[in-house]
Design a protein around this motif. Structure first.
Motif, PDB file in Angstrom:
ATOM      1  N   MET A 175      14.294 -29.128   1.106  1.00  0.00           N
ATOM      2  CA  MET A 175      14.094 -30.055  -0.012  1.00  0.00           C
ATOM      3  C   MET A 175      13.398 -31.333   0.436  1.00  0.00           C
ATOM      4  O   MET A 175      12.949 -32.115  -0.367  1.00  0.00           O
ATOM      5  CB  MET A 175      15.447 -30.430  -0.639  1.00  0.00           C
ATOM      6  CG  MET A 175      16.048 -29.339  -1.483  1.00  0.00           C
ATOM      7  SD  MET A 175      15.075 -29.092  -2.980  1.00  0.00           S
ATOM      8  CE  MET A 175      16.062 -27.814  -3.763  1.00  0.00           C
ATOM      9  N   ARG A 176      13.332 -31.547   1.735  1.00  0.00           N
ATOM     10  CA  ARG A 176      12.760 -32.785   2.297  1.00  0.00           C
ATOM     11  C   ARG A 176      13.436 -34.018   1.698  1.00  0.00           C
ATOM     12  O   ARG A 176      12.784 -34.965   1.257  1.00  0.00           O
ATOM     13  CB  ARG A 176      11.239 -32.805   2.134  1.00  0.00           C
ATOM     14  CG  ARG A 176      10.604 -31.678   2.947  1.00  0.00           C
ATOM     15  CD  ARG A 176       9.091 -31.675   2.921  1.00  0.00           C
ATOM     16  NE  ARG A 176       8.590 -30.592   3.756  1.00  0.00           N
ATOM     17  CZ  ARG A 176       8.453 -29.329   3.341  1.00  0.00           C
ATOM     18  NH1 ARG A 176       8.768 -28.992   2.115  1.00  0.00           N
ATOM     19  NH2 ARG A 176       8.014 -28.408   4.160  1.00  0.00           N
ATOM     20  N   LEU A 177      14.781 -33.964   1.695  1.00  0.00           N
ATOM     21  CA  LEU A 177      15.599 -35.077   1.221  1.00  0.00           C
ATOM     22  C   LEU A 177      16.708 -35.318   2.244  1.00  0.00           C
ATOM     23  O   LEU A 177      16.977 -34.472   3.092  1.00  0.00           O
ATOM     24  CB  LEU A 177      16.251 -34.728  -0.129  1.00  0.00           C
ATOM     25  CG  LEU A 177      15.317 -34.566  -1.336  1.00  0.00           C
ATOM     26  CD1 LEU A 177      16.099 -34.039  -2.531  1.00  0.00           C
ATOM     27  CD2 LEU A 177      14.631 -35.886  -1.679  1.00  0.00           C
ATOM     28  N   GLY A 178      17.363 -36.457   2.142  1.00  0.00           N
ATOM     29  CA  GLY A 178      18.526 -36.715   2.988  1.00  0.00           C
ATOM     30  C   GLY A 178      18.208 -37.625   4.155  1.00  0.00           C
ATOM     31  O   GLY A 178      17.054 -37.957   4.424  1.00  0.00           O
ATOM     32  N   GLY A 179      19.286 -38.027   4.864  1.00  0.00           N
ATOM     33  CA  GLY A 179      19.165 -39.011   5.943  1.00  0.00           C
ATOM     34  C   GLY A 179      18.827 -38.387   7.283  1.00  0.00           C
ATOM     35  O   GLY A 179      18.479 -37.212   7.378  1.00  0.00           O
ATOM     36  N   ASN A 180      18.936 -39.193   8.323  1.00  0.00           N
ATOM     37  CA  ASN A 180      18.568 -38.770   9.682  1.00  0.00           C
ATOM     38  C   ASN A 180      19.773 -38.257  10.464  1.00  0.00           C
ATOM     39  O   ASN A 180      20.918 -38.555  10.137  1.00  0.00           O
ATOM     40  CB  ASN A 180      17.973 -39.943  10.456  1.00  0.00           C
ATOM     41  CG  ASN A 180      16.637 -40.353   9.885  1.00  0.00           C
ATOM     42  OD1 ASN A 180      15.874 -39.511   9.419  1.00  0.00           O
ATOM     43  ND2 ASN A 180      16.368 -41.640   9.900  1.00  0.00           N
ATOM     44  N   ALA A 181      19.464 -37.554  11.560  1.00  0.00           N
ATOM     45  CA  ALA A 181      20.502 -37.194  12.537  1.00  0.00           C
ATOM     46  C   ALA A 181      20.604 -38.328  13.558  1.00  0.00           C
ATOM     47  O   ALA A 181      19.595 -38.939  13.906  1.00  0.00           O
ATOM     48  CB  ALA A 181      20.113 -35.905  13.251  1.00  0.00           C
ATOM     49  N   LYS A 182      21.845 -38.595  14.038  1.00  0.00           N
ATOM     50  CA  LYS A 182      22.003 -39.627  15.069  1.00  0.00           C
ATOM     51  C   LYS A 182      21.371 -39.141  16.381  1.00  0.00           C
ATOM     52  O   LYS A 182      20.636 -39.864  17.027  1.00  0.00           O
ATOM     53  CB  LYS A 182      23.483 -39.927  15.256  1.00  0.00           C
ATOM     54  CG  LYS A 182      23.720 -41.109  16.156  1.00  0.00           C
ATOM     55  CD  LYS A 182      25.137 -41.632  15.996  1.00  0.00           C
ATOM     56  CE  LYS A 182      25.291 -42.947  16.731  1.00  0.00           C
ATOM     57  NZ  LYS A 182      26.658 -43.437  16.652  1.00  0.00           N
ATOM     58  N   SER A 189       6.671 -24.224   2.742  1.00  0.00           N
ATOM     59  CA  SER A 189       5.827 -25.133   3.525  1.00  0.00           C
ATOM     60  C   SER A 189       4.954 -25.997   2.599  1.00  0.00           C
ATOM     61  O   SER A 189       4.386 -26.994   3.023  1.00  0.00           O
ATOM     62  CB  SER A 189       4.953 -24.344   4.507  1.00  0.00           C
ATOM     63  OG  SER A 189       4.009 -23.573   3.813  1.00  0.00           O
ATOM     64  N   VAL A 190       4.892 -25.607   1.328  1.00  0.00           N
ATOM     65  CA  VAL A 190       4.072 -26.353   0.368  1.00  0.00           C
ATOM     66  C   VAL A 190       4.945 -27.045  -0.688  1.00  0.00           C
ATOM     67  O   VAL A 190       4.729 -28.201  -1.045  1.00  0.00           O
ATOM     68  CB  VAL A 190       3.072 -25.399  -0.349  1.00  0.00           C
ATOM     69  CG1 VAL A 190       2.154 -26.174  -1.274  1.00  0.00           C
ATOM     70  CG2 VAL A 190       2.260 -24.600   0.666  1.00  0.00           C
TER      71      VAL A 190
END
Ligand code: FAD
Length: 334
Positions: free
Chosen positions: A1-8, A218-219
């Motif tokens: 989804m290309r959403l959400g936060g980062n990994a530590k 991928s698109v």
């Protein structure tokens, strides 16, 4: 989804031997650890992952052929799944062709017992090797040890987080595919005048159908099917058929499986575009939620909830999410 936060923290794992020391490192620092493939079945919370993400990049393919008809493919779990399917089909073996073009890694497939076009990966999986977090060593599990069910296994069930899968062995054969074929495959063969149903013909058909029905991740930002097909008891099915004679459903042992796509479509969410959240349903398959211009996972969850509420109000059926939500803090849902 290309959403959400980062990994530590994040580490590419290219060899099973790297897992033990990485886990020890994280445990010394009291960090959570998770192994992922390509994240195609994950919804990351906006808070991100406050621990160590191990990204599986373990490669390698070993083939054993005990006789003319049978072969055992032992696959490094970071190998791209569709390349593995293609390799077995090109080598003349059946058993995996129906699972063509499912995105992700080979190690991701046992987790939810990946399935498509009438076949689950558990039907061909013979054994797998995994790092066992309890025993702190590599172990071998037979298919019968994995508690496979519909989109389920011990890896997403009672032993969630315990095993990091490092390789998977599949038993494939040169047996000719046998009818009956899954309805949409049979329809494709008939429409295209294909009467010689070989394993490559199955792969070609699956690829063609999927290209029409599903967006390329991928698109287009998506997690594939966002909901599982709900399972209902006989009495509920009888009531639904009475109210909605055309409801799409299949027998599932003593119970019935409903088409989540049909329910979503008939609850008013076919090709639905929601300006408030930036989310949509895919025109050719309403089961697929698409991030058009959403900014946060909260937007996705709000859209998901609208669909769930509409289906529940109309049919009295509660949809459940298929991709897993992962993050430091659970997303607050209604
Ligand atoms: C367009 C599209 C179509 C799809 N079609 C289908 C379909 O037809 N059928 C179907 O079943 N699924 C489908 N999916 C879902 C997805 O492709 C599968 O679940 C896939 O197996 C996920 O692989 P992955 O490597 O991306 O795993 P990830 O998404 O990275 O991980 C999924 C889960 O598995 C765990 N995991 C991953 N690798 C390992 C490992 N090596 N050891 C232990 N745990 C691990 C993760 O921690 C996470 O819990 C689709 C997804 C998309 C985007």
């Amino acid at each position: 989804m290309r959403l959400g936060g980062n990994a530590k923290y994040l580490l590419d794992i290219t060899d099973a031997k790297m897992i033990g020391p990485a886990v020890d490192w994280a445990k010394e620092r009291n960090l959570s650890v998770i192994m992922i493939g390509t994240g195609s079945n994950i919804v990351w919370t906006d808070a991100g992952f406050d621990g160590l993400v191990l990204v599986n990049k373990i490669l390698g393919i070993d083939v054993q052929k005990p006789d003319e008809n049978n072969a055992y493919y032992t696959i490094g779990s970071g190998e791209n799944w569709d390349s593995v399917v293609k390799r077995t089909v090109d080598d003349g073996y059946g058993g995996l062709a129906e699972l063509s073009a499912v995105p992700g890694t080979t190690g991701g497939t046992p987790v939810q017992n990946v399935g498509a076009y009438g076949r689950d990966v558990s039907e061909t999986l013979s054994s797998l090797e995994a790092y066992d977090n309890n025993l702190r060593q590599l172990v071998t599990l037979k298919a019968s040890d994995c508690q496979f069910g519909y989109r389920s296994s011990r890896f997403n069930g009672k032993d969630k987080g315990r095993f990091y899968i490092t390789s998977v062995t599949f038993h494939v054969t040169k047996d000719a595919p046998k009818p009956p074929f899954y309805a949409s495959l049979a329809e494709y063969f008939e429409q295209n005048g294909i009467s010689d149903i070989t394993t490559p013909a199955i792969r070609d058909a699956v690829m063609a159908i999927r290209r029409i029905k599903l967006p390329d991740p991928s698109v287009v930002n998506n997690n594939g099917s966002f909901f599982k097909n709900p399972i209902v008891k006989k009495e509920k099915m009888a009531q639904l058929i009475k109210d909605y004679p055309k409801i799409a459903h299949w027998e599932n042992g003593a119970e019935f499986k409903l088409s989540a796509a049909w329910l979503i479509e008939h609850a008013g969410y076919a090709d639905a575009h929601d300006p408030a959240t930036g989310m949509a349903t895919w025109a050719a398959q309403p089961l697929v939620l698409v991030n058009e211009h959403a900014k946060t996972t909260a937007d996705l969850m709000a859209f998901k909830q609208k669909i769930m509420d509409a289906v529940n109000q109309k049919f009295g059926v509660v949809l459940t999410q298929e991709p897993e939500t992962i993050g430091a803090h659970p997303v607050v849902e209604k």
